[in-house]
Design a protein around this motif. Structure first.
Motif, mmCIF file in Angstrom:
data_model
loop_
_atom_site.group_PDB
_atom_site.id
_atom_site.type_symbol
_atom_site.label_atom_id
_atom_site.label_comp_id
_atom_site.label_asym_id
_atom_site.label_seq_id
_atom_site.Cartn_x
_atom_site.Cartn_y
_atom_site.Cartn_z
ATOM 1 N N MET A 1 3.157 9.689 1.105
ATOM 2 C CA MET A 1 3.691 9.820 2.466
ATOM 3 C C MET A 1 3.773 8.502 3.241
ATOM 4 O O MET A 1 4.232 8.484 4.376
ATOM 5 C CB MET A 1 2.804 10.785 3.265
ATOM 6 C CG MET A 1 2.722 12.193 2.721
ATOM 7 S SD MET A 1 4.303 13.056 2.732
ATOM 8 C CE MET A 1 4.503 13.383 4.489
ATOM 9 N N HIS A 2 3.285 7.395 2.662
ATOM 10 C CA HIS A 2 3.210 6.161 3.464
ATOM 11 C C HIS A 2 3.307 4.949 2.536
ATOM 12 O O HIS A 2 2.311 4.531 1.955
ATOM 13 C CB HIS A 2 1.882 6.188 4.235
ATOM 14 C CG HIS A 2 1.701 5.074 5.229
ATOM 15 N ND1 HIS A 2 0.659 5.067 6.139
ATOM 16 C CD2 HIS A 2 2.399 3.939 5.467
ATOM 17 C CE1 HIS A 2 0.729 3.974 6.878
ATOM 18 N NE2 HIS A 2 1.781 3.256 6.487
ATOM 19 N N VAL A 3 4.505 4.427 2.396
ATOM 20 C CA VAL A 3 4.687 3.264 1.521
ATOM 21 C C VAL A 3 5.747 2.328 2.108
ATOM 22 O O VAL A 3 6.718 2.767 2.712
ATOM 23 C CB VAL A 3 5.023 3.714 0.068
ATOM 24 C CG1 VAL A 3 6.173 4.677 0.016
ATOM 25 C CG2 VAL A 3 5.293 2.542 -0.853
ATOM 26 N N HIS A 4 5.499 1.041 1.935
ATOM 27 C CA HIS A 4 6.395 0.000 2.456
ATOM 28 C C HIS A 4 7.129 -0.690 1.307
ATOM 29 O O HIS A 4 6.644 -0.721 0.178
ATOM 30 C CB HIS A 4 5.591 -1.043 3.234
ATOM 31 C CG HIS A 4 4.904 -0.483 4.438
ATOM 32 N ND1 HIS A 4 5.504 -0.442 5.674
ATOM 33 C CD2 HIS A 4 3.687 0.094 4.584
ATOM 34 C CE1 HIS A 4 4.665 0.124 6.539
ATOM 35 N NE2 HIS A 4 3.566 0.457 5.903
ATOM 36 N N THR A 5 8.265 -1.292 1.630
ATOM 37 C CA THR A 5 8.971 -2.133 0.655
ATOM 38 C C THR A 5 9.246 -3.487 1.307
ATOM 39 O O THR A 5 9.384 -3.575 2.526
ATOM 40 C CB THR A 5 10.324 -1.525 0.223
ATOM 41 O OG1 THR A 5 11.248 -1.680 1.299
ATOM 42 C CG2 THR A 5 10.201 -0.049 -0.141
ATOM 43 N N ASN B 1 8.777 2.118 6.375
ATOM 44 C CA ASN B 1 8.730 0.712 6.792
ATOM 45 C C ASN B 1 8.460 0.602 8.288
ATOM 46 O O ASN B 1 8.693 1.532 9.050
ATOM 47 C CB ASN B 1 10.023 0.001 6.381
ATOM 48 C CG ASN B 1 9.973 -0.409 4.917
ATOM 49 O OD1 ASN B 1 8.916 -0.780 4.398
ATOM 50 N ND2 ASN B 1 11.113 -0.342 4.236
ATOM 51 N N HIS B 2 7.963 -0.577 8.676
ATOM 52 C CA HIS B 2 7.561 -0.789 10.076
ATOM 53 C C HIS B 2 8.776 -0.826 10.998
ATOM 54 O O HIS B 2 9.701 -1.608 10.774
ATOM 55 C CB HIS B 2 6.821 -2.115 10.231
ATOM 56 C CG HIS B 2 5.503 -2.157 9.523
ATOM 57 N ND1 HIS B 2 4.402 -1.469 9.980
ATOM 58 C CD2 HIS B 2 5.107 -2.785 8.398
ATOM 59 C CE1 HIS B 2 3.384 -1.695 9.163
ATOM 60 N NE2 HIS B 2 3.786 -2.480 8.188
ATOM 61 N N PHE B 3 8.739 0.010 12.025
ATOM 62 C CA PHE B 3 9.734 -0.050 13.092
ATOM 63 C C PHE B 3 8.986 -0.655 14.270
ATOM 64 O O PHE B 3 8.244 0.006 14.992
ATOM 65 C CB PHE B 3 10.244 1.357 13.416
ATOM 66 C CG PHE B 3 11.579 1.372 14.109
ATOM 67 C CD1 PHE B 3 12.759 1.272 13.379
ATOM 68 C CD2 PHE B 3 11.658 1.492 15.494
ATOM 69 C CE1 PHE B 3 14.001 1.292 14.023
ATOM 70 C CE2 PHE B 3 12.896 1.510 16.134
ATOM 71 C CZ PHE B 3 14.066 1.417 15.391
ATOM 72 N N CYS C 1 0.802 1.802 1.215
ATOM 73 C CA CYS C 1 0.956 0.876 0.087
ATOM 74 C C CYS C 1 1.868 -0.292 0.467
ATOM 75 O O CYS C 1 2.997 -0.089 0.910
ATOM 76 C CB CYS C 1 1.542 1.661 -1.085
ATOM 77 S SG CYS C 1 2.080 0.643 -2.448
ATOM 78 N N HIS C 2 1.324 -1.522 0.338
ATOM 79 C CA HIS C 2 2.104 -2.740 0.632
ATOM 80 C C HIS C 2 2.348 -3.579 -0.617
ATOM 81 O O HIS C 2 3.066 -4.566 -0.566
ATOM 82 C CB HIS C 2 1.378 -3.616 1.657
ATOM 83 C CG HIS C 2 1.538 -3.172 3.081
ATOM 84 N ND1 HIS C 2 0.873 -2.084 3.613
ATOM 85 C CD2 HIS C 2 2.279 -3.677 4.103
ATOM 86 C CE1 HIS C 2 1.192 -1.951 4.899
ATOM 87 N NE2 HIS C 2 2.046 -2.902 5.219
ATOM 88 N N ASN C 3 1.660 -3.258 -1.713
ATOM 89 C CA ASN C 3 1.897 -3.973 -2.976
ATOM 90 C C ASN C 3 1.536 -3.036 -4.124
ATOM 91 O O ASN C 3 0.950 -1.968 -3.893
ATOM 92 C CB ASN C 3 1.105 -5.284 -3.027
ATOM 93 C CG ASN C 3 -0.391 -5.065 -2.941
ATOM 94 O OD1 ASN C 3 -0.953 -4.280 -3.716
ATOM 95 N ND2 ASN C 3 -1.054 -5.720 -2.008
#
Ligand SMILES: [Zn+2]
Ligand SMILES: [Zn+2]
Length: 219
Positions: free
Chosen positions: A5-9, A39-41, A182-184
């Protein structure tokens, strides 16, 4: 169905070190059926994403769109979410159930109050959760304007879930979700939810989240 539910690229979040394709490949390999790209808004980032709102939103969605495009190849469903920070605060919130049209219609989301954005999300059929509410410097925000909170289980991240366990006892209506933030690639797979049946898109998932307490992975 197992869903992160929470991952960044890295295309959408400069703090993330893995690009969309490597994120999708990794989550497929470790057995997830779907991921939500959050992703961060964040106004500080958006300013550098372009001159016009259209340019900024297009750039914001780049990581999600790239992930979505390769999802089929790796047999994983990719859905759109958002992690938003409201000016001038440092707390992060997770939104599920929005789409590109919503972003183009409301490009100034970062300048709304918690109450305003909560009500806007509900009017659009979306839900609004606070991310990792006890990770420094975050503090739990007004529970009247939250659907729930994230139980973040990423290791060594100062999540203080023991404080969250104690705090949430006073707010039985709040729902819990879990995500890895997750950031990496090393941070992949520390959370998520597990649901009995398959959902075809984020709207269907949100309906399920509203009507039930979804089972979350870990803990
Ligand atoms: Zn980040
Ligand atoms: Zn995050």
């Amino acid at each position: 169905m197992k869903i992160e539910m929470h991952v960044h690229t890295s295309e959408g979040s400069p703090c993330a070190k893995a690009d969309a394709e490597s994120i999708v490949r990794t989550y497929s390999r470790i057995g997830y059926d779907a991921i939500v790209i959050t992703n961060h808004f964040d106004n500080k980032l958006l300013k550098d994403f372009g001159r016009t709102n259209e340019e900024r939103i297009e750039r914001y969605l780049l990581g999600y769109k790239k992930a979505k495009a390769v999802g089929l190849k790796y047999g994983i469903k990719v859905m759109l979410g958002m992690e938003i920070r409201l000016e001038p605060h440092t707390e992060d919130f997770l939104i599920y159930g929005i789409d590109e049209e919503f972003l183009l219609q409301y490009p100034d989301l970062c300048f709304m109050s918690q109450k305003e954005i909560f009500e806007l999300c509900h009017s659009y059929g979306a839900v609004f959760y606070q991310a990792h509410p006890f990770r420094n410097p975050c503090r739990p925000q007004d529970p009247r304007f939250l659907d729930g909170v994230e139980y973040n289980q990423r290791p060594d991240s100062g999540n203080h879930n023991e404080k969250l366990d104690a705090w949430i006892r006073d707010y039985p209506k709040l729902k819990l979700i879990s995500g890895s933030d997750c950031h990496n690639l090393e941070q992949a797979g520390y959370g998520g939810i597990e649901i009995e049946r398959d959902v075809s898109d984020i709207k269907e998932l949100v309906r399920l989240m509203k009507n039930t307490q979804v089972k979350f992975i870990g803990r």
